[in-house]
Design a protein around this motif. Structure first.
Motif, PDB file in Angstrom:
ATOM      1  N   GLY A  73       2.193   0.404 -30.842  1.00 24.64           N
ATOM      2  CA  GLY A  73       2.224  -0.940 -31.479  1.00 24.64           C
ATOM      3  C   GLY A  73       2.614  -1.085 -32.821  1.00 24.64           C
ATOM      4  O   GLY A  73       3.655  -0.410 -33.327  1.00 24.64           O
ATOM      5  N   GLU A  74       2.383  -2.081 -33.679  1.00 26.48           N
ATOM      6  CA  GLU A  74       2.881  -2.490 -34.917  1.00 26.48           C
ATOM      7  C   GLU A  74       2.524  -1.163 -35.723  1.00 26.48           C
ATOM      8  O   GLU A  74       3.150  -1.146 -36.798  1.00 26.48           O
ATOM      9  CB  GLU A  74       2.178  -3.540 -35.545  1.00 26.48           C
ATOM     10  CG  GLU A  74       2.901  -4.763 -34.612  1.00 26.48           C
ATOM     11  CD  GLU A  74       2.737  -6.222 -35.273  1.00 26.48           C
ATOM     12  OE1 GLU A  74       2.070  -6.308 -36.364  1.00 26.48           O
ATOM     13  OE2 GLU A  74       2.807  -7.208 -34.512  1.00 26.48           O
ATOM     14  N   GLY A 114      12.967  -0.081 -32.236  1.00 29.60           N
ATOM     15  CA  GLY A 114      12.148   0.338 -33.196  1.00 29.60           C
ATOM     16  C   GLY A 114      11.905  -0.851 -33.713  1.00 29.60           C
ATOM     17  O   GLY A 114      11.616  -2.133 -33.392  1.00 29.60           O
ATOM     18  N   LYS A 115      12.285  -0.664 -35.124  1.00 33.05           N
ATOM     19  CA  LYS A 115      12.360  -2.143 -36.149  1.00 33.05           C
ATOM     20  C   LYS A 115      13.504  -3.016 -35.982  1.00 33.05           C
ATOM     21  O   LYS A 115      13.636  -3.878 -36.718  1.00 33.05           O
ATOM     22  CB  LYS A 115      11.902  -1.587 -37.380  1.00 33.05           C
ATOM     23  CG  LYS A 115      10.796  -0.771 -37.458  1.00 33.05           C
ATOM     24  CD  LYS A 115       9.288  -1.402 -36.913  1.00 33.05           C
ATOM     25  CE  LYS A 115       7.995  -0.636 -37.008  1.00 33.05           C
ATOM     26  NZ  LYS A 115       7.022  -0.927 -36.501  1.00 33.05           N
ATOM     27  N   GLY A 116      14.306  -2.259 -35.255  1.00 30.95           N
ATOM     28  CA  GLY A 116      15.648  -3.059 -35.264  1.00 30.95           C
ATOM     29  C   GLY A 116      16.968  -2.666 -36.031  1.00 30.95           C
ATOM     30  O   GLY A 116      17.912  -3.647 -35.933  1.00 30.95           O
ATOM     31  N   GLN A 117      16.668  -1.924 -36.932  1.00 29.81           N
ATOM     32  CA  GLN A 117      17.814  -1.539 -37.782  1.00 29.81           C
ATOM     33  C   GLN A 117      19.238  -1.264 -37.166  1.00 29.81           C
ATOM     34  O   GLN A 117      20.083  -1.723 -37.526  1.00 29.81           O
ATOM     35  CB  GLN A 117      17.347  -0.323 -38.660  1.00 29.81           C
ATOM     36  CG  GLN A 117      16.369  -0.668 -39.713  1.00 29.81           C
ATOM     37  CD  GLN A 117      14.968  -0.024 -38.891  1.00 29.81           C
ATOM     38  OE1 GLN A 117      14.844   0.079 -37.814  1.00 29.81           O
ATOM     39  NE2 GLN A 117      13.821   0.245 -39.489  1.00 29.81           N
ATOM     40  N   PHE A 118      19.171  -0.494 -36.216  1.00 32.74           N
ATOM     41  CA  PHE A 118      20.384  -0.172 -35.805  1.00 32.74           C
ATOM     42  C   PHE A 118      21.261  -1.194 -35.022  1.00 32.74           C
ATOM     43  O   PHE A 118      22.423  -1.814 -35.048  1.00 32.74           O
ATOM     44  CB  PHE A 118      20.437   1.068 -34.628  1.00 32.74           C
ATOM     45  CG  PHE A 118      21.765   1.378 -34.129  1.00 32.74           C
ATOM     46  CD1 PHE A 118      22.690   2.127 -34.829  1.00 32.74           C
ATOM     47  CD2 PHE A 118      21.965   1.199 -32.642  1.00 32.74           C
ATOM     48  CE1 PHE A 118      23.726   2.356 -34.139  1.00 32.74           C
ATOM     49  CE2 PHE A 118      23.246   1.491 -32.270  1.00 32.74           C
ATOM     50  CZ  PHE A 118      24.190   2.056 -32.978  1.00 32.74           C
ATOM     51  N   LEU A 119      20.406  -2.016 -34.188  1.00 33.78           N
ATOM     52  CA  LEU A 119      20.905  -3.160 -33.548  1.00 33.78           C
ATOM     53  C   LEU A 119      21.476  -4.405 -34.590  1.00 33.78           C
ATOM     54  O   LEU A 119      22.427  -5.012 -34.174  1.00 33.78           O
ATOM     55  CB  LEU A 119      19.902  -3.891 -32.636  1.00 33.78           C
ATOM     56  CG  LEU A 119      20.435  -4.783 -31.484  1.00 33.78           C
ATOM     57  CD1 LEU A 119      21.436  -4.281 -30.559  1.00 33.78           C
ATOM     58  CD2 LEU A 119      19.111  -5.130 -30.489  1.00 33.78           C
ATOM     59  N   TYR A 139       8.165  -3.591 -32.590  1.00 37.35           N
ATOM     60  CA  TYR A 139       8.799  -4.204 -33.416  1.00 37.35           C
ATOM     61  C   TYR A 139       8.199  -5.066 -34.122  1.00 37.35           C
ATOM     62  O   TYR A 139       7.237  -5.683 -33.788  1.00 37.35           O
ATOM     63  CB  TYR A 139      10.032  -5.041 -32.417  1.00 37.35           C
ATOM     64  CG  TYR A 139      10.681  -6.031 -33.569  1.00 37.35           C
ATOM     65  CD1 TYR A 139      11.717  -5.653 -34.428  1.00 37.35           C
ATOM     66  CD2 TYR A 139      10.529  -7.455 -33.290  1.00 37.35           C
ATOM     67  CE1 TYR A 139      12.644  -6.189 -34.864  1.00 37.35           C
ATOM     68  CE2 TYR A 139      11.110  -8.467 -34.197  1.00 37.35           C
ATOM     69  CZ  TYR A 139      12.296  -8.011 -35.275  1.00 37.35           C
ATOM     70  OH  TYR A 139      12.936  -8.604 -35.722  1.00 37.35           O
ATOM     71  N   THR A 140       8.565  -5.261 -35.550  1.00 39.72           N
ATOM     72  CA  THR A 140       7.871  -6.375 -36.207  1.00 39.72           C
ATOM     73  C   THR A 140       9.109  -6.818 -37.065  1.00 39.72           C
ATOM     74  O   THR A 140      10.132  -6.540 -37.511  1.00 39.72           O
ATOM     75  CB  THR A 140       6.977  -5.685 -37.509  1.00 39.72           C
ATOM     76  OG1 THR A 140       7.630  -4.568 -38.183  1.00 39.72           O
ATOM     77  CG2 THR A 140       6.010  -4.733 -36.866  1.00 39.72           C
ATOM     78  N   LEU A 150      21.148 -12.573 -32.131  1.00 41.94           N
ATOM     79  CA  LEU A 150      20.145 -11.289 -31.731  1.00 41.94           C
ATOM     80  C   LEU A 150      18.758 -11.578 -31.674  1.00 41.94           C
ATOM     81  O   LEU A 150      18.058 -12.513 -32.434  1.00 41.94           O
ATOM     82  CB  LEU A 150      20.257 -10.349 -32.947  1.00 41.94           C
ATOM     83  CG  LEU A 150      19.315  -8.956 -33.107  1.00 41.94           C
ATOM     84  CD1 LEU A 150      19.588  -8.311 -31.710  1.00 41.94           C
ATOM     85  CD2 LEU A 150      19.636  -8.307 -34.426  1.00 41.94           C
ATOM     86  N   GLN A 151      18.037 -11.516 -30.738  1.00 44.06           N
ATOM     87  CA  GLN A 151      16.867 -11.786 -30.306  1.00 44.06           C
ATOM     88  C   GLN A 151      16.018 -10.314 -30.048  1.00 44.06           C
ATOM     89  O   GLN A 151      16.549  -9.416 -29.370  1.00 44.06           O
ATOM     90  CB  GLN A 151      16.807 -12.684 -29.162  1.00 44.06           C
ATOM     91  CG  GLN A 151      17.407 -13.931 -29.217  1.00 44.06           C
ATOM     92  CD  GLN A 151      17.136 -14.960 -28.331  1.00 44.06           C
ATOM     93  OE1 GLN A 151      16.227 -15.280 -27.574  1.00 44.06           O
ATOM     94  NE2 GLN A 151      18.399 -15.678 -27.946  1.00 44.06           N
ATOM     95  N   PHE A 152      14.717 -10.692 -30.214  1.00 47.24           N
ATOM     96  CA  PHE A 152      13.742  -9.123 -29.933  1.00 47.24           C
ATOM     97  C   PHE A 152      12.902  -9.727 -29.156  1.00 47.24           C
ATOM     98  O   PHE A 152      12.005 -10.892 -29.129  1.00 47.24           O
ATOM     99  CB  PHE A 152      13.347  -8.716 -31.184  1.00 47.24           C
ATOM    100  CG  PHE A 152      14.500  -8.367 -32.329  1.00 47.24           C
ATOM    101  CD1 PHE A 152      14.658  -6.922 -31.968  1.00 47.24           C
ATOM    102  CD2 PHE A 152      14.851  -8.915 -33.201  1.00 47.24           C
ATOM    103  CE1 PHE A 152      15.606  -6.407 -32.805  1.00 47.24           C
ATOM    104  CE2 PHE A 152      15.927  -8.286 -34.095  1.00 47.24           C
ATOM    105  CZ  PHE A 152      16.205  -6.935 -33.890  1.00 47.24           C
TER     106      PHE A 152
END
Length: 392
Positions: A73-74, A114-119, A139-140, A150-152
């Protein structure tokens, strides 16, 4: 000690030629969960490591793994981009994908973002023209970025995500967390049907590097599946992919695989190589290796207070192996500010900023990953801290 009584089927190739080679009881089930209180950190859920190797394909897995014990989770944070060296590594990977592999004007899906850094690096470059989706329950952040390109989704990637058409699927450091890797790969294979071009890129730790170098702190509960280049190839072939390339990266610690969809069912190339031998050698040596590290830690403490540098999976596992009762290690350093003030899963060591080391009277720090040595030395010098940085 090797136990030849372990009986089941290999999750990758279906063979019965399995050997038990490593057992650790009641280890923390998470290495990257954040705890606000020391007591709750020490009372983390625990499980057993019962590592099995398939002699037919070289795949290694934890036979005692129970996914119900885990919670991504977060409060789960395995972000590595606070390290400039690792962020630079990701920048290089982004450039490689965009320009050498022509990942431009593509619909990109990252499984376990993860937290989206690479994407964000891959989609944020407007000239590349990419759009994408990231899937991860930990993801937060905002659900949409870059004007909707870009969507999560805060969920696991599964068959219910088949509505997202992907030209490219990227999955970095996820498959080692999956007890049934073929299930994940087949789901991805199904969602890519009809996409053109259909390309897939995976990254995962290299078990050969772990075994060959006898890195005892790289076996832990979160990782239930361990691959060599050959067994990773076998897994993708079994799921209906055509493997184009597998190579080592990040100082040989990682495997990078590139594949496409195979129209015909490929023949499984089961090549265990030296992995079974390395596993046997690891099993024999592990106890002695652990004692050597224990003695090194005690000798360092005799000269002054020590810290661990790295509050990720390596540091957590090492601390639980050599200092479960917090007798020797004063604190643990991490560059991720989200971890500061929190406590290490299992042992309860406090996580601090490296600039606080002098306040704790620390004179030496044990470096958990040699890839960060030069970076950390530079940080200590900039902060005018005289701390011995020690690689075991």
């Amino acid at each position: 000690m090797i136990d030849n009584k372990a009986k089941s089927l290999c999750p990758i190739c279906g063979c019965r030629s399995l050997i038990h080679f490593l057992s650790r009881k009641q280890v923390p089930v998470h290495q990257n969960l954040l705890f606000d209180e020391q007591e709750s950190a020490t009372k983390i859920a625990r499980g057993d490591l019962e590592l099995i190797i398939c002699e037919a394909c070289g795949f290694i897995f934890n036979q005692a793994f129970d996914p119900s014990k885990l919670s991504y989770g977060e409060a789960y944070d395995n972000t590595q981009t606070w390290s400039p060296a690792f962020d630079e590594y990701l920048d290089g990977l982004t450039q490689y994908l965009m320009f050498e592999k022509s990942i431009q004007n593509c619909r990109v899906v990252e499984v376990g973002c993860g937290k989206g850094q690479f994407l964000k690096k891959l989609i944020g470059n407007e000239k590349a023209g990419n759009s994408g989706y990231g899937f991860d329950p930990s993801y937060t952040g905002p659900a949409s970025e870059f004007n909707g390109r870009l969507q999560f989704r805060k969920c696991y990637y599964g068959p219910e995500c088949a509505d997202i058409v992907a030209d490219v699927v990227i999955c970095r450091h996820v498959i080692e967390h999956i007890p049934e890797p073929l299930s994940l790969l087949r789901t991805i294979r199904q969602t890519m049907t009809g996409a053109s071009p259909s390309r897939i890129f995976f990254e995962t730790p290299c078990v050969e590097w772990i075994l060959r170098n006898q890195v005892i702190w790289d076996f832990f509960y979160e990782h239930c599946s361990y691959f060599s280049a050959a067994s990773l190839t076998t897994a993708f072939e079994a799921a209906g992919f055509r493997v184009e390339k597998v190579h080592h990266s990040f100082g040989d610690q990682y495997l990078w695989l590139e594949a496409g969809i195979s129209i015909e069912r490929p023949t499984l190339t089961k090549q265990p190589g030296s992995i079974p031998l390395f596993a046997r050698q690891f099993a024999i040596a592990e106890g002695e290796v652990g004692k050597v590290f224990q003695e090194k830690v005690e000798n360092l403490v005799a000269r002054g207070r020590i810290a661990l540098w790295g509050a990720g999976a390596k540091g957590v596992t090492f601390a639980n192996l050599v200092d479960p009762e917090r007798k020797w290690i004063t604190c643990v350093v991490d560059l991720n500010p989200q971890k500061h003030g929190h406590y290490l899963p299992g042992t309860g060591h406090q996580i601090v900023d490296y600039r606080e080391l002098a306040d704790y009277g620390v004179t030496a720090a044990i470096l958990m990953n040699p890839n960060y040595r030069e970076e950390n030395l530079a940080l200590l010098q900039q902060a005018n801290l005289h701390i011995d940085l020690i690689a075991l």
